[in-house]
Design a protein around this motif. Structure first.
Motif, mmCIF file in Angstrom:
data_model
loop_
_atom_site.group_PDB
_atom_site.id
_atom_site.type_symbol
_atom_site.label_atom_id
_atom_site.label_comp_id
_atom_site.label_asym_id
_atom_site.label_seq_id
_atom_site.Cartn_x
_atom_site.Cartn_y
_atom_site.Cartn_z
ATOM 1 N N GLU A 250 -25.439 154.379 -26.168
ATOM 2 C CA GLU A 250 -25.401 153.605 -24.931
ATOM 3 C C GLU A 250 -25.244 152.127 -25.253
ATOM 4 N N ILE A 251 -24.561 151.418 -24.346
ATOM 5 C CA ILE A 251 -24.402 149.970 -24.470
ATOM 6 C C ILE A 251 -24.954 149.305 -23.209
ATOM 7 N N ASN A 252 -25.800 148.307 -23.402
ATOM 8 C CA ASN A 252 -26.329 147.508 -22.298
ATOM 9 C C ASN A 252 -26.049 146.035 -22.581
ATOM 10 N N ALA A 253 -25.896 145.265 -21.531
ATOM 11 C CA ALA A 253 -25.722 143.823 -21.703
ATOM 12 C C ALA A 253 -26.203 143.098 -20.465
ATOM 13 N N ASP A 254 -26.959 142.014 -20.671
ATOM 14 C CA ASP A 254 -27.396 141.128 -19.599
ATOM 15 C C ASP A 254 -26.812 139.746 -19.840
ATOM 16 N N ALA A 255 -26.448 139.069 -18.774
ATOM 17 C CA ALA A 255 -25.989 137.682 -18.869
ATOM 18 C C ALA A 255 -26.461 136.938 -17.634
ATOM 19 N N GLU A 256 -26.900 135.689 -17.824
ATOM 20 C CA GLU A 256 -27.427 134.930 -16.687
ATOM 21 C C GLU A 256 -27.218 133.441 -16.893
ATOM 22 N N TYR A 257 -26.894 132.768 -15.800
ATOM 23 C CA TYR A 257 -26.804 131.304 -15.777
ATOM 24 C C TYR A 257 -27.642 130.794 -14.621
ATOM 25 N N LYS A 258 -28.409 129.725 -14.853
ATOM 26 C CA LYS A 258 -29.174 129.089 -13.786
ATOM 27 C C LYS A 258 -29.163 127.571 -13.976
ATOM 28 N N ARG A 259 -29.243 126.884 -12.845
ATOM 29 C CA ARG A 259 -29.292 125.420 -12.833
ATOM 30 C C ARG A 259 -30.240 125.007 -11.708
ATOM 31 N N GLY A 260 -31.119 124.032 -11.984
ATOM 32 C CA GLY A 260 -32.056 123.653 -10.944
ATOM 33 C C GLY A 260 -32.807 122.380 -11.248
ATOM 34 N N THR A 261 -33.564 121.923 -10.263
ATOM 35 C CA THR A 261 -34.342 120.692 -10.377
ATOM 36 C C THR A 261 -35.503 120.884 -11.348
ATOM 37 N N ASN A 262 -35.685 119.901 -12.239
ATOM 38 C CA ASN A 262 -36.814 119.899 -13.166
ATOM 39 C C ASN A 262 -37.903 118.994 -12.595
ATOM 40 N N PHE A 263 -38.792 119.594 -11.802
ATOM 41 C CA PHE A 263 -39.855 118.827 -11.152
ATOM 42 C C PHE A 263 -40.853 118.266 -12.156
ATOM 43 N N LEU A 264 -41.093 118.984 -13.251
ATOM 44 C CA LEU A 264 -42.053 118.515 -14.248
ATOM 45 C C LEU A 264 -41.627 117.181 -14.844
ATOM 46 N N ASP A 265 -40.372 117.088 -15.253
ATOM 47 C CA ASP A 265 -39.878 115.838 -15.827
ATOM 48 C C ASP A 265 -39.834 114.723 -14.788
#
Length: 373
Positions: A250-265
């Motif tokens: 079996e072959i599995n693959a995950d891919a993800e991109y996210k962009r967002g506000t960095n409130f901590l900084d």
């Protein structure tokens, strides 16, 4: 938004008021009552290949101060799922390994009640992972890699993800031939196990998943939050591939991109008038995995995975992006992931290595034992 919240509140009562005239059951108080428990254990032996970097990846100017190897307990989780009847259930999850250090705001992870009207409408309230991103819908990330991605940790520290207190509306349209699932979450956005919210604003997150085929699922996410008079947002997309080449492979693959506000900084900024738009984080990872189903009495499968991740904690201010390469070899001894031992390498490469911090090039290795029952 108030209308949405009112709809949220009324759904359970509207659902309870509905009645099927063909029902022969006159009292659903305990219909389908049951409970289940689970134990999840993860232990590790960690080692650094660099004399001046400890096993956690923190650099030390004096090499003698660096502890380069250690045994560790990552998770000792106990879970209970209690079904009051066929519609109402509650979920409790605690991590006893958090008692190793100061357990304040730790230990308790899941604590929510769920009303499952049907496959189209499910409502839950309490503390849980808000549905924003691919990793929030995993039962546990360790079936895909050795740990959560750096991206998940960073967005969790900024309270976009990880355990939060709030409510969610979820559902699936698969049974009416529409391969779509949705998740809408409203939550405090100030972390788990808090007495109350620290402001009057709430986080709102929306996720849609679409099954393009039996093997490929695509998803998009969006979220928004306010901090005082300024508004932050986050968005992303992800994909999952699962392909069975043969009964053995079996072959599995995950891919993800996210962009967002960095409130901590933003809140930690020493600028006289910081601009929230200047504090933006983004990340991408891809994690392919190959599984060989060995199917012997004591060894069920072998797995090899590799996760590549690029993360930029702040795209504009004090930028120090880095990449992480994580190869994992695993032997599965029971069920799918009921017993697994893994050999893991974690190689971090920073744009700029900063002495005496965790932002430093490192070469880490670990052996991990995972048991779920």
């Amino acid at each position: 938004m108030k209308k949405i919240l009112h709809f949220f509140i009324l759904i359970p009562f509207l659902s309870l008021a509905q009645h099927d005239p063909n029902d022969t059951i006159t009292d659903y108080s305990s219909h389908g009552r049951k409970f289940s428990t689970a134990v999840f254990f993860v232990g590790r032996y960690n080692m650094s290949a660099d004399k001046d970097v400890d096993y956690k990846g923190v650099h030390h100017t004096e090499p003698d101060e660096a502890v380069t190897n250690s045994f560790d307990l990552k998770y000792v989780r106990l879970q209970g799922v209690f079904h009051v009847n066929d519609k109402i259930s509650t979920n409790i999850l605690v991590n006893l390994a958090d008692f190793k250090n100061n357990p304040t705001n730790k230990v308790l992870e899941n604590a929510f009640v769920k009303y499952a009207y049907d496959k189209h409408i499910n409502v839950q309230f309490g503390q849980f992972r808000p549905y924003f991103g691919l990793e929030d819908v995993f039962a546990f990330q360790l079936e895909n890699s050795y740990d959560w991605s750096n991206q998940y940790t960073l967005f969790g520290n900024n309270n976009w993800q990880s355990f939060q207190i709030g409510a969610a509306l979820t559902g699936s349209l698969h049974d009416i031939k529409i391969p779509l699932s949705y998740y809408f979450t409203v939550y405090n956005g100030n972390g788990k196990n808090q007495i109350s919210d620290n402001n009057s604003q709430k986080n709102y997150a929306l996720r849609f998943e679409y099954n393009l085929s039996k093997s490929l699922r695509l998803a998009v996410n969006g979220a928004t939050s306010r901090l005082g008079k300024v508004t932050g947002n986050a968005y992303g997309g992800d994909a999952q591939l699962h392909y069975v080449l043969s009964p053995l492979l079996e072959i599995n693959a995950d891919a993800e991109y996210k962009r967002g506000t960095n409130f901590l900084d933003y809140t930690a900024s020493t600028l006289e008038i910081p601009n929230l738009n200047d504090f933006v984080m983004q990340g991408f990872y891809v994690a392919p995995k190959v599984r060989f189903n060995y199917n012997k009495p004591r060894i069920r499968a072998f797995e090899a995975s590799f996760r590549y991740e690029a993360l930029d904690p702040n795209t504009n201010v004090g930028r120090n992006s880095y990449q992480t390469f994580t190869p994992v070899l695993s032997i599965i001894g029971s069920g799918d992931y009921h017993a697994k031992i893994s050999l893991v390498g974690v190689f971090n490469r920073y744009k700029t290595s900063i002495p005496n911090t965790g932002n430093y090039n490192s070469n880490l290795f670990l052996t991990q034992i995972q048991v779920q029952f």
